[in-house]
Design a protein around this motif. Sequence first.
Motif, short mmCIF file in Angstrom:
data_model
loop_
_atom_site.label_atom_id
_atom_site.label_comp_id
_atom_site.label_asym_id
_atom_site.label_seq_id
_atom_site.Cartn_x
_atom_site.Cartn_y
_atom_site.Cartn_z
N PHE A 77 6.98 -3.37 -4.08
CA PHE A 77 5.68 -4.01 -4.11
C PHE A 77 4.61 -2.97 -4.38
CE2 PHE A 77 8.45 -6.20 -1.18
CZ PHE A 77 8.34 -7.52 -1.59
N ASP A 78 3.65 -3.34 -5.23
CA ASP A 78 2.46 -2.52 -5.44
C ASP A 78 1.37 -3.13 -4.58
OD1 ASP A 78 3.72 -0.91 -7.34
OD2 ASP A 78 3.19 -2.26 -8.97
N TYR A 79 0.73 -2.31 -3.77
CA TYR A 79 -0.27 -2.77 -2.81
C TYR A 79 -1.56 -1.97 -3.03
CZ TYR A 79 -2.55 -3.50 1.73
OH TYR A 79 -3.44 -3.80 2.73
N SER A 80 -2.65 -2.67 -3.22
CA SER A 80 -3.94 -2.01 -3.41
C SER A 80 -4.57 -1.74 -2.06
CB SER A 80 -4.88 -2.88 -4.24
OG SER A 80 -6.19 -2.36 -4.18
N TYR A 81 -4.82 -0.47 -1.78
CA TYR A 81 -5.50 -0.09 -0.54
C TYR A 81 -6.88 -0.76 -0.45
CZ TYR A 81 -2.55 4.00 0.48
OH TYR A 81 -1.53 4.84 0.82
N LEU A 82 -7.57 -0.81 -1.58
CA LEU A 82 -8.96 -1.25 -1.60
C LEU A 82 -9.13 -2.75 -1.40
CD1 LEU A 82 -10.11 0.99 -4.57
CD2 LEU A 82 -10.30 1.46 -2.12
N THR A 83 -8.29 -3.53 -2.05
CA THR A 83 -8.48 -4.98 -2.01
C THR A 83 -7.51 -5.70 -1.11
OG1 THR A 83 -6.97 -5.38 -3.87
CG2 THR A 83 -9.30 -4.95 -4.40
N GLY A 84 -6.41 -5.05 -0.75
CA GLY A 84 -5.38 -5.71 0.04
C GLY A 84 -4.48 -6.60 -0.81
N ALA A 85 -4.69 -6.61 -2.13
CA ALA A 85 -3.87 -7.42 -3.03
C ALA A 85 -2.52 -6.74 -3.25
CB ALA A 85 -4.58 -7.63 -4.36
N TYR A 86 -1.50 -7.53 -3.48
CA TYR A 86 -0.17 -6.97 -3.74
C TYR A 86 0.48 -7.76 -4.87
CZ TYR A 86 1.45 -11.08 -1.28
OH TYR A 86 1.68 -12.39 -0.92
N ARG A 87 1.50 -7.14 -5.46
CA ARG A 87 2.31 -7.83 -6.46
C ARG A 87 3.72 -7.28 -6.40
NH1 ARG A 87 -0.55 -4.34 -10.88
NH2 ARG A 87 1.03 -2.75 -11.11
N LEU A 88 4.66 -8.09 -6.81
CA LEU A 88 6.03 -7.65 -6.92
C LEU A 88 6.09 -6.68 -8.08
CD1 LEU A 88 8.82 -8.11 -5.66
CD2 LEU A 88 9.19 -9.90 -7.34
N SER A 89 6.58 -5.48 -7.84
CA SER A 89 6.64 -4.46 -8.87
C SER A 89 7.84 -4.69 -9.78
CB SER A 89 6.76 -3.09 -8.20
OG SER A 89 6.77 -2.07 -9.16
N VAL A 90 7.67 -4.41 -11.04
CA VAL A 90 8.79 -4.60 -11.98
C VAL A 90 9.36 -3.27 -12.40
CG1 VAL A 90 8.35 -6.84 -12.96
CG2 VAL A 90 7.03 -4.92 -13.76
N GLY A 100 -5.35 4.69 -5.70
CA GLY A 100 -5.70 3.40 -5.11
C GLY A 100 -4.54 2.44 -4.95
N MET A 101 -3.32 2.87 -5.32
CA MET A 101 -2.16 1.99 -5.28
C MET A 101 -1.06 2.61 -4.42
SD MET A 101 -1.08 -0.95 -6.43
CE MET A 101 -2.31 -1.23 -7.69
N LEU A 102 -0.52 1.82 -3.54
CA LEU A 102 0.61 2.22 -2.73
C LEU A 102 1.81 1.42 -3.19
CD1 LEU A 102 1.78 3.54 -0.05
CD2 LEU A 102 1.15 1.39 1.05
N GLN A 103 2.94 2.06 -3.39
CA GLN A 103 4.15 1.32 -3.72
C GLN A 103 5.10 1.38 -2.53
OE1 GLN A 103 7.40 2.20 -6.77
NE2 GLN A 103 6.21 0.54 -7.69
N LEU A 104 5.52 0.22 -2.08
CA LEU A 104 6.49 0.11 -1.01
C LEU A 104 7.80 -0.38 -1.60
CD1 LEU A 104 4.30 -1.71 1.65
CD2 LEU A 104 5.03 0.67 1.70
N GLN A 105 8.86 0.38 -1.37
CA GLN A 105 10.19 -0.03 -1.81
C GLN A 105 10.99 -0.38 -0.56
OE1 GLN A 105 12.90 2.81 -3.79
NE2 GLN A 105 12.87 1.31 -5.45
N THR A 112 15.60 0.16 4.93
CA THR A 112 14.98 1.42 4.53
C THR A 112 13.70 1.11 3.77
OG1 THR A 112 17.16 2.43 4.27
CG2 THR A 112 15.31 3.59 3.29
N VAL A 113 12.62 1.76 4.16
CA VAL A 113 11.35 1.59 3.47
C VAL A 113 10.90 2.94 2.93
CG1 VAL A 113 8.92 0.93 3.71
CG2 VAL A 113 10.68 -0.33 4.97
N THR A 114 10.50 2.96 1.66
CA THR A 114 9.96 4.15 1.04
C THR A 114 8.54 3.83 0.58
OG1 THR A 114 12.17 4.69 0.22
CG2 THR A 114 10.33 5.85 -0.79
N ALA A 115 7.62 4.74 0.83
CA ALA A 115 6.23 4.57 0.40
C ALA A 115 5.85 5.72 -0.52
CB ALA A 115 5.31 4.53 1.61
N THR A 116 5.27 5.38 -1.66
CA THR A 116 4.80 6.38 -2.62
C THR A 116 3.46 5.94 -3.19
OG1 THR A 116 5.97 5.29 -4.44
CG2 THR A 116 7.14 7.09 -3.31
N VAL A 117 2.80 6.87 -3.87
CA VAL A 117 1.51 6.57 -4.51
C VAL A 117 1.70 6.80 -6.01
CG1 VAL A 117 -0.91 7.19 -4.65
CG2 VAL A 117 0.26 7.30 -2.45
N PRO A 118 2.00 5.73 -6.77
CA PRO A 118 2.23 5.89 -8.21
C PRO A 118 0.94 6.11 -9.01
CG PRO A 118 2.44 3.59 -7.60
CD PRO A 118 2.23 4.36 -6.33
#
Length: 155
Positions: A142-155, A123-128, A114-120
């Motif tokens: 994961f937090d994913y930046s639309y603009l830069t393509g950078a991502y990080r593991l969300s806490v 400029g940031m997309l959160q994928l659960q 299951t994938v959930t996408a939200t905008v917290p």
Amino acid sequence: MDILLAFGTPGADLAVASGDLLTDDGLLTAVVVSLFTDRQAEATDELPAGETDRKGWWADATLPKLTGAPDKIGSRLWLLRREKQLPEVVARAREYATEALQWLLTEHRVDGLTVTATVPERGMLQLQVALEVDGATQLSAFDYSYLTGAYRLSV
């Protein structure tokens, strides 16, 4: 076994200890590579303004054909770089992430996905990502930046 990815800011790097690559017997590395490697755009995909490269991994053409079509590693999230944060774009992000992770179901590495996408924030997309394995759910966000393509593991 996968090579372990160590998360930092932004993104991840290979984890090394005493000069050796560390391994990971979980699914986190597989999810990260699937989501944040740039999959080749489909012929019908509109590329971001000013781009002509359809991206993709060179070895896609040489991988075994599991479904009758060549495998494609990664996701098409990169196509959203210059999109507005509209509900239909967030829905496409969820679709692209689900598509990228589908191989885990096809190859029976997981029992459910299951994938959930939200905008917290702007400029940031959160994928659960929730993966069901042997009746238990593994959850990663994961937090994913639309603009830069950078991502990080969300806490």
